[in-house]
Design a protein around this motif. Sequence first.
Motif, PDB file in Angstrom:
ATOM      1  N   SER A 213       0.834  -1.202   0.000  1.00  0.00           N
ATOM      2  CA  SER A 213       0.000   0.000   0.000  1.00  0.00           C
ATOM      3  C   SER A 213       0.868   1.251   0.000  1.00  0.00           C
ATOM      4  O   SER A 213       1.860   1.345   0.723  1.00  0.00           O
ATOM      5  N   GLY A 256      -2.061  -1.381  -6.826  1.00  0.00           N
ATOM      6  CA  GLY A 256      -2.998  -0.372  -7.297  1.00  0.00           C
ATOM      7  C   GLY A 256      -2.407   0.628  -8.275  1.00  0.00           C
ATOM      8  O   GLY A 256      -3.083   1.595  -8.646  1.00  0.00           O
ATOM      9  N   LYS A 261      -2.817  -1.672 -14.566  1.00  0.00           N
ATOM     10  CA  LYS A 261      -4.225  -1.877 -14.904  1.00  0.00           C
ATOM     11  C   LYS A 261      -4.362  -2.412 -16.329  1.00  0.00           C
ATOM     12  O   LYS A 261      -3.692  -1.958 -17.251  1.00  0.00           O
TER      13      LYS A 261
END
Length: 508
Positions: A213, A256, A261
Amino acid sequence: MSDANVEKTDVVLVGAGIMSATLGALLRLVEPNWSITLIERLDGASAESSDPWNNAGTGHSALCELNYTPERPDGSIDIKKAVTVNEQFQVSRQFWAHAVENGVLTDVRSFINPIPHVSFVQGPERIDYLRRRREALVHNPLFANMEFIDSPDEFARRLPYMAAGRDFSEPVALNWADDGTDIDFGSLSKQLIGYGARNGTTVLFGNEVRDLSKQSDGSWLVKVRNRRTGATRKINARFVFVGAGGAALPLLQKSGIAEAKGYGGFPVGGQFLRTANPAVTAAHQAKVYGFPPLGAPPMSAPHLDTRFINGKQWLLFGPFAGWTPKFLKQGHFTDLPLSVKPNNVASMVSVGLTQMSLVSYLVSQLMLSETDRVDMLRDFAPTAVDADWDLSVAGQRVQVIKPGNGKGGTLEFGTTVLTAADGSIAGLLGASPGASTAVPAMLEVMERCFADRYSTAWQSKLKDMIPSLGTVLSDNPALYDEVWAWGTKVLGLGSDSTTRDSEPVTVP
């Protein structure tokens, strides 16, 4: 867990294979005072794709791999990919030589050995292609010593095991390069990691990264679980590199970052026939690559390889494809389904609909019996005996599914470096040529993620390690000759180490 219990480090390396091992050694050499932590889910280094039984160990330099030299519609040979791969391999080779000279690598013969790299074809049309391939390559200094051989007598002298029992009424030909190598990337990784550990790198085996994170200050909080005790820990790092083979994609998805992506992965397993029968191994001293079967992916090109593993000589033939949804040989059956996300499902479905030839190839491979596999080997070695060979299950490869620009995804068979826009995290996806080009791949990571230091503080040190850094050797034959001779001497790869001019061998 309070902030007081969060460990801090400059760099976290995820995975103990050749990529993390290489990056860790490079960073330790240019920044000896940085704190580096390497995290590996298994109980030892290089136990997945870098293990010598889990890859071909070819030392890919495009000397023998025919898929790197495709024929254009006009009949000319496209050598661009071959030259690029060979240029990259030269960078790796120079770093390894520097590492040997400076005590980073202490056991040369355990990780690199000289062995000819050979392309093998049958039939007039492919022989004509092979002749044109050599003519296209030989003008480049990196390929200047490549030979074209179509004499049955010379074929038999150099490859007695493949010549035995062969009906030469079907013409054959070879592109022969004496300058090839066999590389044990497992031994290489272990030595590089050992160097790091001796010089301050913290190594956590049996620990798995469960989450990543981004923090408000731009650093990363890495959550780690001990797979033996269940204990957890948190590590704060300024930079994270994900070099975890097939597990890299899920971890980059967890991070993330926008750059990951849309990416997906398709796992493909590998199997090889192998033998250590001295009578057989003595009669074949080369790595010999052929054309992939019709409709098969480039990575499936059959090859009969001399290997040196743990001081013993082997012959391997393959690869034969296997399939499992695992992303690692020691992974989970849920790896593939859990990797499907809303942002990559379109890419994955698109590839699934357009790659029916790959699906058909995999199905046909899964139906092969042991007898079928030895029959395929006999295309290379007509007198191969079933009892000499047993089946070895190799590692998993996760082929990259790259997102398209609104046009679905594409299946990539190379390697892809992903880096976040701010350079705080990077990862490597894909397979071949992979390990052979680990050094230039990791230099690319360093340049992208530490641009200010790469171009200033690190340049002189990196040039000491890699004299040709920033130079295209194909355009500088004198420099190529110099660094090649240096590397050959340091790594003990001189012509006196090969078996090309040995006396004929009696084939069993």
